[in-house]
Design a protein around this motif. Structure first.
Motif, PDB file in Angstrom:
ATOM      1  N   THR A 198       0.686  -1.188   0.012  1.00 28.94           N
ATOM      2  CA  THR A 198      -0.028  -0.012  -0.077  1.00 28.94           C
ATOM      3  C   THR A 198       0.885   1.180   0.205  1.00 28.94           C
ATOM      4  N   ALA A 199       1.857   1.511   0.824  1.00 30.02           N
ATOM      5  CA  ALA A 199       2.697   2.623   0.772  1.00 30.02           C
ATOM      6  C   ALA A 199       3.341   2.722  -0.214  1.00 30.02           C
ATOM      7  N   ASP A 200       3.620   1.658  -1.107  1.00 24.36           N
ATOM      8  CA  ASP A 200       4.441   2.098  -2.424  1.00 24.36           C
ATOM      9  C   ASP A 200       3.471   2.329  -3.509  1.00 24.36           C
ATOM     10  N   VAL A 201       2.199   2.114  -3.371  1.00 28.10           N
ATOM     11  CA  VAL A 201       1.450   2.521  -4.531  1.00 28.10           C
ATOM     12  C   VAL A 201       0.669   3.718  -4.489  1.00 28.10           C
ATOM     13  N   LEU A 202       0.200   4.049  -3.197  1.00 31.92           N
ATOM     14  CA  LEU A 202      -0.470   5.251  -2.810  1.00 31.92           C
ATOM     15  C   LEU A 202       0.253   6.577  -3.372  1.00 31.92           C
ATOM     16  N   PRO A 203       1.606   6.591  -3.475  1.00 34.02           N
ATOM     17  CA  PRO A 203       2.032   7.931  -3.734  1.00 34.02           C
ATOM     18  C   PRO A 203       1.664   8.217  -5.355  1.00 34.02           C
ATOM     19  N   PHE A 204       1.385   7.217  -6.174  1.00 35.44           N
ATOM     20  CA  PHE A 204       1.145   7.459  -7.476  1.00 35.44           C
ATOM     21  C   PHE A 204      -0.137   8.113  -7.477  1.00 35.44           C
ATOM     22  N   PHE A 205      -1.079   8.288  -6.347  1.00 33.92           N
ATOM     23  CA  PHE A 205      -2.459   9.340  -6.609  1.00 33.92           C
ATOM     24  C   PHE A 205      -1.931  10.465  -6.225  1.00 33.92           C
ATOM     25  N   TYR A 206      -0.790  10.963  -5.944  1.00 33.75           N
ATOM     26  CA  TYR A 206      -0.294  12.423  -5.807  1.00 33.75           C
ATOM     27  C   TYR A 206       0.215  13.038  -7.201  1.00 33.75           C
ATOM     28  N   LEU A 207       0.161  12.108  -8.125  1.00 35.06           N
ATOM     29  CA  LEU A 207       0.714  12.621  -9.316  1.00 35.06           C
ATOM     30  C   LEU A 207      -0.159  13.853  -9.879  1.00 35.06           C
ATOM     31  N   SER A 208       0.342  14.960 -10.204  1.00 38.06           N
ATOM     32  CA  SER A 208      -0.597  16.063 -10.711  1.00 38.06           C
ATOM     33  C   SER A 208      -1.184  15.755 -12.050  1.00 38.06           C
ATOM     34  N   THR A 209      -0.601  14.850 -12.494  1.00 36.88           N
ATOM     35  CA  THR A 209      -1.054  14.532 -14.273  1.00 36.88           C
ATOM     36  C   THR A 209      -1.690  13.229 -14.270  1.00 36.88           C
ATOM     37  N   VAL A 210      -1.897  12.536 -13.563  1.00 39.70           N
ATOM     38  CA  VAL A 210      -1.978  11.062 -13.837  1.00 39.70           C
ATOM     39  C   VAL A 210      -3.497  10.911 -14.347  1.00 39.70           C
ATOM     40  N   LYS A 211      -3.752  10.208 -15.339  1.00 39.79           N
ATOM     41  CA  LYS A 211      -5.248  10.100 -15.717  1.00 39.79           C
ATOM     42  C   LYS A 211      -5.748   8.527 -15.438  1.00 39.79           C
ATOM     43  N   SER A 212      -4.657   7.561 -15.681  1.00 34.39           N
ATOM     44  CA  SER A 212      -5.198   6.155 -15.570  1.00 34.39           C
ATOM     45  C   SER A 212      -4.080   5.630 -14.404  1.00 34.39           C
ATOM     46  N   ILE A 213      -4.647   4.838 -13.394  1.00 32.64           N
ATOM     47  CA  ILE A 213      -3.819   4.078 -12.514  1.00 32.64           C
ATOM     48  C   ILE A 213      -4.387   2.542 -12.640  1.00 32.64           C
ATOM     49  N   SER A 214      -3.416   1.695 -12.798  1.00 31.49           N
ATOM     50  CA  SER A 214      -3.870   0.120 -12.638  1.00 31.49           C
ATOM     51  C   SER A 214      -3.066  -0.367 -11.563  1.00 31.49           C
ATOM     52  N   ALA A 215      -3.628  -1.021 -10.363  1.00 32.51           N
ATOM     53  CA  ALA A 215      -2.914  -1.463  -9.528  1.00 32.51           C
ATOM     54  C   ALA A 215      -3.446  -2.354  -8.296  1.00 32.51           C
ATOM     55  N   SER A 216      -2.758  -3.292  -7.847  1.00 33.17           N
ATOM     56  CA  SER A 216      -3.215  -4.249  -6.730  1.00 33.17           C
ATOM     57  C   SER A 216      -2.849  -3.596  -5.460  1.00 33.17           C
ATOM     58  N   ILE A 217      -3.620  -3.230  -4.638  1.00 33.32           N
ATOM     59  CA  ILE A 217      -3.470  -2.789  -3.186  1.00 33.32           C
ATOM     60  C   ILE A 217      -3.970  -3.501  -2.282  1.00 33.32           C
ATOM     61  N   ASP A 218      -3.160  -3.867  -1.281  1.00 39.48           N
ATOM     62  CA  ASP A 218      -3.514  -4.625  -0.024  1.00 39.48           C
ATOM     63  C   ASP A 218      -4.325  -3.834   0.686  1.00 39.48           C
ATOM     64  N   ASN A 219      -4.746  -4.447   2.043  1.00 38.85           N
ATOM     65  CA  ASN A 219      -5.774  -4.002   2.907  1.00 38.85           C
ATOM     66  C   ASN A 219      -5.068  -3.760   4.257  1.00 38.85           C
ATOM     67  N   PRO A 220      -4.302  -2.845   4.593  1.00 37.57           N
ATOM     68  CA  PRO A 220      -4.011  -2.557   6.054  1.00 37.57           C
ATOM     69  C   PRO A 220      -4.880  -2.295   7.035  1.00 37.57           C
TER      70      PRO A 220
END
Length: 446
Positions: A198-220
């Motif tokens: 989780t801690a390694d994937v969530l930073p991508f949501f802070y990208l100011s220009t990102v339009k698409s994210i495909s990810a597997s995220i665990d459940n802390p």
């Protein structure tokens, strides 16, 4: 030039003279794509890093980075350490020291030991002009340094780090990693053990220009954003999520005010419960609906896929009545029990969960092997669909097609069911069909 010449042709042009090299190099380096399996020779990541250390402008040319692994069934096996020489490391160590992260000594130590994650993180830290990134587990192993680099670049308040902000990154694909380094460990369990990421994937949501994210995220146990404040993913329009449960789904959707497409893979495995308390065999449809409500004014396409370990038992509570509020939803795909419940008796009515502006509906047979699933009588399904479609123009005037999605039609009497649907289709004036679904994850690219 790029569309007409192969990489080998571009490389040959670079060797002719300086003028042609100046023209060809931006195309030659615009895309790097490596595929690596454990039995194969490693990709030339150290060679590329050394080239960039000597000619930093090469990194600026790289727009697309695709690091692919090879699956063995559902499993990615860990790859070996990268072979590196002392001479190669001298230049790379200087890179790390310039980044000025507190962990740089440990990072250097892992470079010297050939840890793949340390090299990938270093390479990414040089690619400020990336527009597309795909990371698969043979490169996305443990992600100690990739995650640390991303958190430092995108979430840290300090501006002292020599790291890019990835201001051009539009699409990100990060795949799940099943730790299959010890086959006996996998065989002792009912499925491969998952990595916490989780801690390694969530930073991508802070990208100011990102339009698409495909990810597997665990459940802390406690979901927490990696910065002092949650992101504002105001440009994110497409999410493809797996593994994350409904308890945390809402916290992701809450920060995506313009989301249009959501593909969510619900998953349960009882062996994960000790470290993921919210990962239970109960599907909380009310919680699911509440999460989707965050994007009810923008969502146009919703796909829900459900999977679970075959030895586990699954049931649900609540309903997806919240879907009615999704005014812009045009395409919906979901398992039958998510929409209708597990029993024909007292089941939901489709009109009570269907958004008014829906155009395409696919009801799948996910969960049909579960013990509590009692919709094996196809006449019961047909009756439910029929009772809704008799007045479909009143409740869903924009409806264009209804499909019953099945995983395997080879050994069942689907021809008879198709005939019944054809008759119903003619009577109510709506296209109704039985389709066989392809459940492989979409491999999308730039």
């Amino acid at each position: 030039m790029e569309s007409l010449l192969s990489s080998s042709d571009l490389h040959a042009l670079c060797l002719v003279n300086k003028a042609l090299r100046t023209l060809a190099e931006p195309f030659l380096y615009s895309k790097i794509q490596w595929t690596w399996a454990r039995e194969e020779s490693p990709p030339p990541i150290t060679l590329l890093l050394r080239s960039i250390s000597r000619r930093p402008q090469l990194a600026a040319y790289i727009r697309i980075a695709i690091f692919e692994g090879k699956r063995y069934g559902m499993i990615f096996y860990k790859t070996a350490k990268l072979p590196v020489s002392i001479a190669e490391l001298d230049e790379l160590v200087a890179f790390v020291r310039n980044i000025k992260l507190p962990c740089r000594d440990f990072w250097i130590k892992e470079l010297r030991s050939g840890t793949v994650d340390a090299f990938v993180a270093l390479l990414l830290s040089r690619l400020s002009n990336l527009t597309f990134l795909r990371l698969e587990p043979n490169f996305w192993q443990e992600s100690r340094f990739i995650g640390l680099m991303l958190r430092s670049a995108l979430c840290a308040e300090s501006a002292d780090y020599e790291l890019p902000k990835f201001e051009h990154l539009r699409a990100v694909y990060v795949d799940e990693f099943f730790d299959a380094s010890h086959e006996s460990r996998v065989n002792q369990r009912r499925g491969p053990p998952f990595v916490t990421n989780t801690a390694d994937v969530l930073p991508f949501f802070y990208l100011s220009t990102v339009k698409s994210i495909s990810a597997s995220i665990d459940n802390p146990v406690t979901f927490a954003w990696p910065a002092a404040h949650p992101p504002a993913a105001s440009r994110l329009v497409s999410l493809d999520l797996t593994r994350i449960r409904e308890a945390h789904l809402g916290q992701l959707l809450e920060v995506t005010p313009k989301l249009e497409t959501l593909r969510w893979g619900w998953y349960y495995d009882s062996t994960l419960k000790t470290r993921e308390p919210c990962n239970t065999g109960i599907i909380d449809l009310d919680q699911n609906g509440a999460a989707i409500s965050y994007v009810r004014s923008t969502l146009t396409d919703l796909t829900i896929i459900a999977g679970y370990c075959m030895y586990d038992r699954v049931t649900s509570k609540g309903s997806l009545r919240a879907l009615v509020q999704c005014d812009k939803l045009k395409s919906l795909e979901a398992p039958w029990p998510f929409l209708m419940g597990w029993l024909p008796e007292g089941a939901m009515q489709l009109k009570d969960v269907m958004p008014r502006n829906i155009e395409f509906l696919t009801i799948t047979d996910d969960m049909s092997l579960e013990d509590d699933y009692k919709w094996h009588d196809d006449d019961a399904k047909l009756q439910k669909i029929q009772s809704w479609l008799e007045n479909w123009r009143t409740h869903t005037p924009h409806l264009r097609c209804v499909a019953l999605g099945i995983r395997d039609s080879s050994d069942y009497g689907w021809d008879e069911i198709r005939d019944e649907f054809k008759e119903l289709s003619a009577r109510v004036g709506m296209r109704i069909e039985v389709i066989e679904l392809d459940y492989s994850r979409p491999v999308w690219g730039p």
